[in-house]
Design an enzyme around this catalytic site. Sequence first.
Site, PDB file in Angstrom:
ATOM      1  N   LYS A  87       0.841  -1.196   0.000  1.00 45.05           N
ATOM      2  CA  LYS A  87       0.000   0.000   0.000  1.00 45.05           C
ATOM      3  C   LYS A  87       0.877   1.246   0.000  1.00 45.05           C
ATOM      4  O   LYS A  87       1.741   1.411   0.867  1.00 45.05           O
ATOM      5  CB  LYS A  87      -0.853   0.014   1.268  1.00 45.05           C
TER       6      LYS A  87
HETATM    7  C1  E4P Z   1      -8.394   0.259   3.783  1.00 44.59           C
HETATM    8  O1  E4P Z   1      -7.628   0.072   2.888  1.00 44.59           O
HETATM    9  C2  E4P Z   1      -8.520   1.562   4.463  1.00 44.59           C
HETATM   10  O2  E4P Z   1      -7.359   1.874   5.142  1.00 44.59           O
HETATM   11  C3  E4P Z   1      -9.713   1.494   5.383  1.00 44.59           C
HETATM   12  O3  E4P Z   1     -10.808   0.964   4.666  1.00 44.59           O
HETATM   13  C4  E4P Z   1     -10.065   2.816   6.030  1.00 44.59           C
HETATM   14  O4  E4P Z   1     -11.267   2.646   6.726  1.00 44.59           O
HETATM   15  P1  E4P Z   1     -11.789   3.690   7.814  1.00 44.59           P
HETATM   16  O5  E4P Z   1     -12.083   4.969   7.120  1.00 44.59           O
HETATM   17  O6  E4P Z   1     -13.021   3.043   8.388  1.00 44.59           O
HETATM   18  O7  E4P Z   1     -10.678   3.828   8.819  1.00 44.59           O
END
Ligand code: E4P
Length: 218
Positions: A87
């Site tokens: 990521k």
């Molecule tokens: C996933 O890749 C993201 O980091 C995650 O879905 C963020 O989710 P949130 O906004 O509920 O923290």
Amino acid sequence: MKFFIDTANLAEIQEAHALGILDGVTTNPSLIAKEGIHGEEAIRNHYKAICDIVHDNVSAEVIATDLKGMIKEAEELAKIDDKIVVKIPMIQEGVKAIKYLSSEGLNTNCTLVFTAGQALLAAKAGATYVSPFIGRLDDVASDGLALIEQIVHIFHQYNFTTAVLAASVRHPMHLIQCAEIGVDVATCPLKVITDLLHHPLTDKGLAKFLSDHKGTHA
Ligand code: E4P
């Protein structure tokens, strides 16, 4: 639509995997911290433990924000397991990192995407996944699902191979609307997946079937 689970909690990942509908896992530094994991080695071991549960696709995020640092970290993360998808945040150096890493054959997930322009840049750089955050946009009175629709439309126009990974999915309607739009992947907590299971008429119908069956064996 593929289902990824958005957690670093091993028990939840195991439970989602046992359901037989899990296609992958997304994590982020906040989710790792939530599990109380400390130190580089422990974090790497935790990613490995997640990879050992699922068939494919475990997103692990870099912490560095400079190009050299992101590439170094990405290469280290990728060595943990073939299932790792690195990521990379949507920043200028991140776009360069995605371009380099994709040319080296590493799978990348461009995270923290909040506009169609950012998604377009990630796709042009060759990201495997682009992660627009629905819930966080809704939190600031913007339309997260409208962004998803816009990105899916743009990617279809040009046959980009980058998959749209709807992130920050907070409730079952987000998931269903993502499916209607035709996203490639949605990632969400286990509760959002299990919430899809329930309907009062299912519970009521099952209770009636079971009680009627009991009557046939009285
Ligand atoms: C996933 O890749 C993201 O980091 C995650 O879905 C963020 O989710 P949130 O906004 O509920 O923290």
